[in-house]
Design a protein around this motif. Structure first.
Motif, PDB file in Angstrom:
ATOM      1  N   SER A  94       0.828  -1.192   0.062  1.00 17.89           N
ATOM      2  CA  SER A  94       0.073  -0.071  -0.009  1.00 17.89           C
ATOM      3  C   SER A  94       0.965   1.170  -0.087  1.00 17.89           C
ATOM      4  O   SER A  94       0.353   2.345  -0.481  1.00 17.89           O
ATOM      5  N   LEU A 145       1.493   1.052   8.739  1.00 15.66           N
ATOM      6  CA  LEU A 145       0.217   0.480   9.145  1.00 15.66           C
ATOM      7  C   LEU A 145       0.215   0.314  10.888  1.00 15.66           C
ATOM      8  O   LEU A 145       1.486  -0.148  11.503  1.00 15.66           O
ATOM      9  N   ASP A 159      -5.060  -1.802  13.622  1.00 16.25           N
ATOM     10  CA  ASP A 159      -5.773  -1.672  12.588  1.00 16.25           C
ATOM     11  C   ASP A 159      -5.692  -2.902  11.449  1.00 16.25           C
ATOM     12  O   ASP A 159      -6.544  -3.272  11.159  1.00 16.25           O
ATOM     13  N   PHE A 160      -4.331  -3.350  11.324  1.00 18.75           N
ATOM     14  CA  PHE A 160      -3.932  -4.507  10.429  1.00 18.75           C
ATOM     15  C   PHE A 160      -4.694  -5.718  10.971  1.00 18.75           C
ATOM     16  O   PHE A 160      -5.392  -6.243  10.150  1.00 18.75           O
ATOM     17  N   CYS A 171      -7.467  -5.957  12.993  1.00 19.90           N
ATOM     18  CA  CYS A 171      -8.904  -5.415  12.540  1.00 19.90           C
ATOM     19  C   CYS A 171      -9.062  -6.024  11.043  1.00 19.90           C
ATOM     20  O   CYS A 171     -10.155  -6.558  10.781  1.00 19.90           O
ATOM     21  N   ARG A 172      -8.315  -5.396  10.338  1.00 14.44           N
ATOM     22  CA  ARG A 172      -8.505  -5.612   8.636  1.00 14.44           C
ATOM     23  C   ARG A 172      -8.450  -7.198   8.345  1.00 14.44           C
ATOM     24  O   ARG A 172      -9.263  -7.639   7.591  1.00 14.44           O
ATOM     25  N   CYS A 173      -7.689  -8.051   9.299  1.00 16.01           N
ATOM     26  CA  CYS A 173      -7.567  -9.388   9.059  1.00 16.01           C
ATOM     27  C   CYS A 173      -8.616  -9.999   9.755  1.00 16.01           C
ATOM     28  O   CYS A 173      -8.695 -11.361   9.969  1.00 16.01           O
TER      29      CYS A 173
END
Ligand SMILES: NC(=O)c1ccc[n+]([C@@H]2O[C@H](COP(=O)([O-])OP(=O)(O)OC[C@H]3O[C@@H](n4cnc5c(N)ncnc54)[C@H](O)[C@@H]3O)[C@@H](O)[C@H]2O)c1
Length: 410
Positions: A390, A394, A398-399, A401-403
């Motif tokens: 990206s 990061l 947050d990472f 949470c995205r996973c």
């Protein structure tokens, strides 16, 4: 503490000591074989484990399984160079895992196969050594941590760089002796030749490996995590594919594996770390520099392909005016270093054999990696892969949470 008698391997094998009969062999005695292992996937790493088991002498290789006949043939031919012990060849994965004569299973297949093979292996209830990286993506790595928590036996992850001589000593200085004071910075770099050829060239593709930072560099993120003794909170990485395998393709699919990267990691306790990688170098050079508020540690390993000299492994400790500096050259006995990864695989086997024999020991400052530690190394590696893709830094929460995962605290 367990006192072990010294192992006088060079005397034990000397011509002029052959007349010492088995009954009189005390210092020359072989260790007792207490366990037997099965190797699943007998390519480069599976064969390294077979060789190391023979050198260590505490575990017998009961049998091998591989989906490629040629790998099985080569593994058996190579095994015959140093062992005349029987070796079972299994017809399928299940019979390899369920052989009642086998005590421990070693999974040494390509990364993308680990999860499926592990699930069959776990049905045996036996201890398992699972090669690094434990999976190709974070969701599978997290699932393995959960599977391990309910497993009646144990899973050890093959992050054996912890057992390289310079890192055992570095951990001892930084984490046991605390000679550097409070750690502030950790810098690791690796310069090496490209990924080697593999069976069906699985290591040329992100989808089979998890990406270079997962496949290879999980070793270094494991070392950094151990030294930082804290939770990674932010990761930024920049890198790509500049030189290696630009013209490579298999079945019409071009290679997409990266060959260089720079990674910066912030930890919750204020420790800052970086890692840099160059995979188009012409020798091996690995460096760890740790800065604390009392001193600085520099650990280096280099292999010069041009001069074909022995690898050089050193540890420098520097304390300014407050304490004596020292420069140390490190080595394990050459038979152990030559067995692979500068002896790290050998000491990882020793740790596995100890655990199987019910003894929990640390070798210097090092213990074998757990699935939880394998996951944390993969967390940093996967976040770095995502940051590289990206272009953004990061936040680990947050990472996660995205996973689809909860934040973690270490
Ligand atoms: N700990 C370390 O330092 C280290 C070093 C190298 C490799 N590794 C890891 O070891 C694993 C194997 O790597 P390698 O270098 O030996 O690769 P390799 O290609 O040399 O060998 C892999 C072997 O697995 C076999 N295989 C593939 N799919 C299989 C399946 N489903 N069932 C059984 N066998 C199967 C292949 O035929 C091959 O013989 C990878 O996870 C790699 O990341 C770890």
């Amino acid at each position: 503490m367990i006192l072990k008698k010294p192992r006088l391997r060079s005397f034990a094998e000397a011509h002029n000591q052959r007349h010492i009969t088995a009954g009189d062999r005390y210092l020359y005695a072989q260790p007792k074989i207490t366990q037997s292992l099965v190797v699943i996937g007998c390519g480069t790493m599976g064969q390294e484990h077979m060789r190391v088991a023979a050198i260590l002498g505490r575990m017998r290789v009961q049998g091998i399984f591989d989906t490629h006949q040629y790998s099985l043939d080569c593994a058996e031919d190579n095994y015959r160079q140093y062992s005349s012990e029987p070796l079972v060849r299994y017809d399928d994965l299940r019979s390899a895992c369920m052989d009642p004569a086998a005590d421990v299973l070693l999974i040494c297949t390509p990364n993308y196969t680990h999860m499926d093979i592990l699930q069959v292996a776990m049905q045996s209830g036996k201890p398992i050594l699972l090669e690094k990286p434990m999976a190709t993506d974070l969701a599978d790595a997290a699932a393995i941590v959960e599977l391990d928590a309910d497993y009646k036996s144990f899973i050890q992850i093959g992050l054996q760089y912890r057992f390289k001589a310079q890192y055992v000593e570095a951990f001892h200085e930084a984490l046991v002796r605390r000679s550097l004071g409070t750690l502030k910075t950790i810098a690791v770099s690796e310069h090496r030749p490209p990924f080697l050829d593999k069976v069906e060239q699985w290591n040329k593709y992100n989808r089979y490996t998890g990406g270079t930072l997962v496949e290879k560099c999980c070793h270094y993120f494991d070392l950094i995590n151990r030294l930082a003794e804290s939770t990674p909170v932010k990761v930024y990485a920049s890198g790509g594919q500049a030189v290696n395998f630009i013209d490579f393709e298999r079945g019409g699919e071009p290679a997409d594996i990266d060959d260089h990267a720079f990674v910066v990691i912030d930890y919750a306790n204020g420790v800052r770390a970086n890692f840099s990688l160059n995979m188009f170098a012409h020798g091996f050079f690995e460096e760890l520099v740790v800065g604390g508020d009392r001193g600085c540690l520099k650990a280096r390993e280099s292999v010069d392909f041009h001069r074909q000299t022995d690898p050089e492994v050193t540890l420098h400790m520097e304390f300014g005016e407050t304490a004596a500096a020292r420069k140390t050259q490190l080595s394990y006995p050459s038979i152990i270093e030559e067995s692979g990864h500068q002896g790290a695989t050998y000491y990882q086997h020793a740790a596995l054999a100890d655990r199987l024999d019910g003894v929990l020991t640390a070798i210097g400052g090092s213990v074998a990696a757990t699935p939880r530690e394998g996951f944390t190394a993969m967390l940093v590696a996967s976040a770095a892969q995502a940051s590289m893709a990206s272009g953004d830094a990061l936040l680990i929460d947050d990472f996660l949470c995205r996973c689809g995962m909860q934040p973690i605290t270490l």
